[in-house]
Design an enzyme around this catalytic site. Structure first.
Site, PDB file in Angstrom:
ATOM      1  N   ASP A   1      -4.879   7.632  -1.452  1.00 56.88           N
ATOM      2  CA  ASP A   1      -5.782   6.585  -0.675  1.00 56.88           C
ATOM      3  C   ASP A   1      -7.318   6.977  -1.306  1.00 56.88           C
ATOM      4  OD1 ASP A   1      -4.064   5.605   1.087  1.00 56.88           O
ATOM      5  OD2 ASP A   1      -4.051   7.511   2.475  1.00 56.88           O
TER       6      ASP A   1
ATOM      7  N   HIS B   1       0.662  -1.282   0.133  1.00 58.51           N
ATOM      8  CA  HIS B   1       0.077   0.053   0.001  1.00 58.51           C
ATOM      9  C   HIS B   1       0.930   1.032   0.152  1.00 58.51           C
ATOM     10  CE1 HIS B   1      -3.537   2.264   1.218  1.00 58.51           C
ATOM     11  NE2 HIS B   1      -2.632   3.124   1.811  1.00 58.51           N
ATOM     12  N   GLU B   2       1.712   1.200   0.870  1.00 56.03           N
ATOM     13  CA  GLU B   2       2.788   2.449   0.797  1.00 56.03           C
ATOM     14  C   GLU B   2       3.612   2.643  -0.320  1.00 56.03           C
ATOM     15  OE1 GLU B   2       1.942   4.556   3.233  1.00 56.03           O
ATOM     16  OE2 GLU B   2       0.680   3.014   4.211  1.00 56.03           O
TER      17      GLU B   2
ATOM     18  N   HIS C   1       1.954   4.645  -3.144  1.00 56.74           N
ATOM     19  CA  HIS C   1       2.054   6.012  -2.718  1.00 56.74           C
ATOM     20  C   HIS C   1       3.425   6.330  -3.067  1.00 56.74           C
ATOM     21  CE1 HIS C   1      -1.597   6.781  -0.544  1.00 56.74           C
ATOM     22  NE2 HIS C   1      -1.268   6.024   0.509  1.00 56.74           N
TER      23      HIS C   1
END
Length: 911
Positions: free
Chosen positions: A167, A156-157, A160
């Site tokens: 998000d 998930h990170e 980014h």
């Protein structure tokens, strides 16, 4: 492992050319290499933490591989281990890896208990992030129920960090109205769960269904969406990677375009997979046909700082007092900037190299003085940069390997042979920081810093800008403890006429004060120097060096906290003042300012973006006054006020990152960047809150129909001293960049207004719609736009894809305000049926006087909700005529509660 790491290192050097960030990450045959995960020096020694990092990456790699259609995996990771941890045989010295260029930082939570994983993102949609943050407790698996497996959260990170997506949830607005119905902000919309609210009183809690507000139709603020633990929906990782079934990113087919989340707001309603698909990573890879290998790891331990100054003393250095200025900057660097315990050597060069000093460890003032005496005093000869570099490698290798060593290279001359030593530089493992002095420094100079991850700076011949001292002041260690780093409090200059004064103040705040030094330079004669501490006591004892044209005063112990005043008087010359200090405590982090440009090259008419990140430890500093000075090779200086308002160049409001677009190109060539930051009565440290860009905290789960709540997040103490006012002054070098394709004057207007990114809408009485946004400018976020175009549609995709065909709102009375002002516009939709449950989508476009148009704004939605008519209450018959309901007789209060409950029961069952 050693030969493998060397091959990766050489590949990184080759690919770093032209890199736009400090990261060493490269994509090689579908595998990510050069990832640096650093353990913060303040984390207590715990060898299991290293294994937990390995486990996380090893779990994450196959998850990433499958989520990206077998395109990407994690191939090689370097773990940076603090210097104070015990050494081990398999720990080796870093090469280019430093804390400054770490991609992931493992640090203690701030405040305690706040273990949210998050990623710092300064840029727009599709632009790489800065850094991922994890805590030791998160890596230890103590937050599994809140964030899911660590490997999944890492992916998930990573999205980014690497691909610039955002998000798909929204902590500030968890629900929205669509066709008059409440919907959870999620992606995909098919994620199953329940909307509930938890009510607690007196130590007991109950869970109830969410109830809409009677006036707005939206669920109450405390309402949350709890996902089903067992479900089949596969998307999306940027919503809740912690759900077992989620193994994909949202695509254009299942993306929830209506949800008011950051991904939609900042990426023009595009799904995360569409953004990833547009990335350079995606474009240069094809799916693999075999399973990828497991990640490999190298353990790197920080050691002593090893540095060699390589200084140009060619004939051109005699021009414009450059050699004197080099001595001033070099003396400040050796007196103050370079940390205690560092090893420092010095080489000078003209057409050949000259060793002025072998490596000396700085343990005392005597060691510093020895090096200062080695600074060059005579300028003559040609320019051979490679000779100086080769000699520096020799100096270092007499005591240590060049791996991870640093070279500070200053030159003002042209040298068309500089590329002749590029291969030697690549093989050396050294980090090269470059300082270009004056307009004629070698054009290929920056390639040396780009290929090694060093800092590139530029200093003009405009003495009053203090550029050379600023460039050397920026060269504190990338691996040193924050308490040991030199911090620049002030850097100013002024050209004075007959007997004029240069007056000012410098704030020494409570986070600094140790090793404070005041430095004054001049161009002809020593000025009159007056300095007073905060108590009004005059400070004497400046040491004057007439040969170098400088004077300095070192404040013993810790400087007094408060406002220091100075007055300098001189005639017909230029003076500069520089003030540096260090942290006053090893345990309290100092206020720091880190500035940078978004790129190291600017191509007209693309704007550049300047950033200043102001922090005290992990806490952002808000409402500071921040100014950037950008100076071209022509000597023209542009002043920009940087803003933390979430508009224009600034991505997120009140995150301590101040930003602004730069469009005022005046020539091709180098530009230097300097930032001033001042904290006054309005500036404050922000209590650390959950970051906007990070894995979602799951408040609870539904397991077999039963709700299981997670522990609540730690409450923030409202009396936390971090809320107190912060007064400080700082200056920071933002390095340099090189501009190209700038036309000759007059420079045409090719800059449109910037995109509006903070448009908000709400309904008010009589079917009116209230819009607010931050005004863009004529040129991005500068000046004043000419007009606005506002369009509406009942189809969100039609508004995005067919904006010019959508219904236009009459804006004849809407006159744009100056950039960064608040705009408010109220209108009533016409020629459209706007009734209860109608969803209306709105966007704004700004137009400048040259008829250049901005991108359309973020699209906002309003849903007309007409509250139902509530019939007047009819008094219930009194079934007990002998009892007064309003009586205060003991026991009657219980009867009143029962009577109220009975009425609610009748309503709930439709009686």
């Amino acid at each position: 492992m050693g030969s493998f790491r060397n091959s990766v290192f050489i590949l990184i050097l080759h690919l770093l050319k032209g890199a736009l960030s400090n990261s060493l990450i490269q994509l090689n045959n579908n595998g990510y290499e050069g990832i640096v995960i650093a353990i913060d020096p303040n984390v207590p020694e715990d060898e299991t933490l290293i294994q937990q990092i390995k486990d996380m990456v090893t779990q994450a790699s196959p998850y990433l591989f499958e989520a990206t259609g077998k395109r990407f995996y994690f191939k090689n990771v370097a773990i940076l281990i603090p210097k104070k941890w015990k050494t081990k045989p398999d720990y080796v010295r870093p090469k280019l890896e430093t804390y400054k260029n770490a991609d992931v930082l493992v640090a203690e939570p701030n405040p305690p208990g706040n273990d949210d994983p998050y990623t710092e993102q300064m840029g727009k949609c599709g632009e790489k992030g800065e850094r991922i943050y994890f805590t030791p407790d998160f890596l230890a698996g103590k937050k599994l129920s809140q964030y899911g497996p660590q490997g999944r959260a890492f992916v998930h990170e990573w999205a980014h960090l690497r691909w610039g997506v955002f998000d798909e949830y929204n902590n500030d607005q968890k629900f929205y109205l669509s066709n008059g119905k409440n919907k959870a902000v999620k992606c995909s919309a098919a994620v199953a769960g329940k909307n509930v609210v938890k009510k607690c009183q007196g130590g007991s809690c109950v869970t109830k269904p969410c109830r809409p507000n009677k006036l707005t139709g939206l669920y109450e603020q405390e309402c949350v969406f709890l996902p089903e633990g067992q479900q089949t929906e596969k998307a999306s990782i940027m919503f809740a990677q912690s759900i077992d079934s989620v193994v994909e990113f949202c695509t254009e087919q299942n993306h929830n375009k209506e949800a008011p989340n950051l991904q939609n707001q900042r990426c023009n309603l595009r799904s995360t997979w569409e953004v990833i698909r547009d990335s350079e990573d995606f474009k240069k890879t094809t799916p693999m046909t075999t399973q990828p290998p497991k990640p490999t790891f190298s353990m790197l331990q920080i050691g002593q700082r090893i540095l060699c100054l390589v200084l140009d003393k060619s004939g051109s250095m005699s021009s414009g007092d450059r050699l004197k200025r080099l001595n001033q900057a070099g003396k400040l660097f050796l007196l103050q900037t370079v940390e205690q315990g560092s090893w420092v050597g010095m080489v000078t060069f003209d057409s050949a190299a000259h060793v002025q000093s072998g490596l000396i460890q700085i343990n005392s003032g005597t060691d510093r003085d020895t090096l200062i005496k080695s600074l060059p005093t005579v300028a003559a000869g040609g320019t051979s940069i490679c000779s100086g570099l080769r000699s520096a490698f020799t100096v270092i290798r007499k005591k240590y390997s060049t791996d991870g060593s640093e070279i500070v290279l200053l030159t003002d001359g042209e040298d068309n042979t500089i590329s002749g030593c590029f291969n030697e530089v690549k093989q050396s493992g050294a980090i090269i920081h470059t300082v270009a002095l004056g307009p004629s420094a070698a054009q290929e100079l920056e390639e040396l810093s780009k290929m090694t991850g060093g800092l590139q700076t530029y200093a003009s011949d405009q003495v009053q800008n203090n550029g050379l001292i600023d460039a050397f002041g920026a060269l504190s260690s990338g691996n040193g403890a924050p308490s040991q780093r030199s911090i620049q409090l002030e850097s100013k200059g002024l050209t004075l006429q007959k007997n004029q004064w240069m007056n000012g103040t410098v704030i020494v705040d409570s986070t600094v004060g140790k090793d404070t030094l005041f430095l004054v330079t001049w161009t002809t004669q020593p000025p009159q120097i007056l300095l007073w501490d905060p108590s009004g006591k005059k400070q004497d004892g400046f040491l004057v060096d007439t040969n170098t044209k400088m004077a300095y005063l070192q404040i013993p112990g810790t400087a007094k906290v408060g406002t220091w005043k100075y007055s300098l008087r001189a005639s017909s010359q230029t003076l500069t003042l520089t003030v540096t200090s260090r942290a006053s405590s090893a345990t309290v982090p100092p206020v720091t300012v880190t500035s940078k440009m978004n790129k190291d090259t600017g191509k007209f008419p693309s704007p550049m973006t300047v950033y200043a990140n102001i922090r005290q430890g992990a806490s952002p500093i808000l409402r500071a006054s921040v100014t950037a000075l950008i100076e071209s090779v022509n000597g023209k200086t542009v002043t920009l006020e940087l803003l933390d308002n979430g508009a224009g160049a600034d991505v997120t409001k009140d995150d301590g990152i101040y930003s602004r677009y730069f469009t005022a190109y005046d020539t091709n060539g180098r530009y230097s960047v300097k930032v001033w930051a001042l904290g006054g009565i309005n500036a404050a440290r922000r209590r650390v809150i959950p970051q906007q860009n990070g894995a979602m905290y799951i408040p609870g789960w539904i397991e077999n129909g039963e709700i299981k709540w997670n522990p609540p997040r730690p409450e923030i103490n409202k009396n936390d001293p971090q809320d107190k006012q912060v007064c400080f002054s700082r200056t920071s070098s933002g390095g340099s960049f090189v501009a190209s394709d700038v036309p000759k004057a007059p420079i045409p207007d090719l800059f449109p207004p910037c995109q509006i990114t903070d448009l908000k809408a709400k309904t008010q009485g009589d079917n009116l719609i209230n819009l607010t946004w931050t005004a863009p400018g004529d040129d991005y976020d500068h000046g004043t736009a000419h007009k606005y175009i506002i369009r509406i549609s009942t189809s969100i995709l039609d508004l995005r894809d067919k904006f010019n065909d959508s219904l236009q709102v009459n804006t004849d009375d809407l006159i744009p305000k100056e950039a960064n002002s608040e705009e408010v516009f109220v209108f009533k939709p016409e020629n459209i049926t706007f009734e209860n449950g109608t969803d209306l989508f709105i966007a704004v476009q700004a137009v400048d006087k040259a008829n250049l148009k901005s991108e359309i704004s973020n699209i906002v939605q309003v849903s007309l909700f007409i509250p139902p008519q509530i019939p007047p209450e009819t008094p219930s018959p009194n079934l007990c005529p002998n009892i007064n309901i309003n009586s205060t007789i003991p026991g009657i209060h219980i009867l009143k509660i029962m009577w109220k409950w009975l009425g609610e029961l009748q309503l709930s069952v439709g009686l």
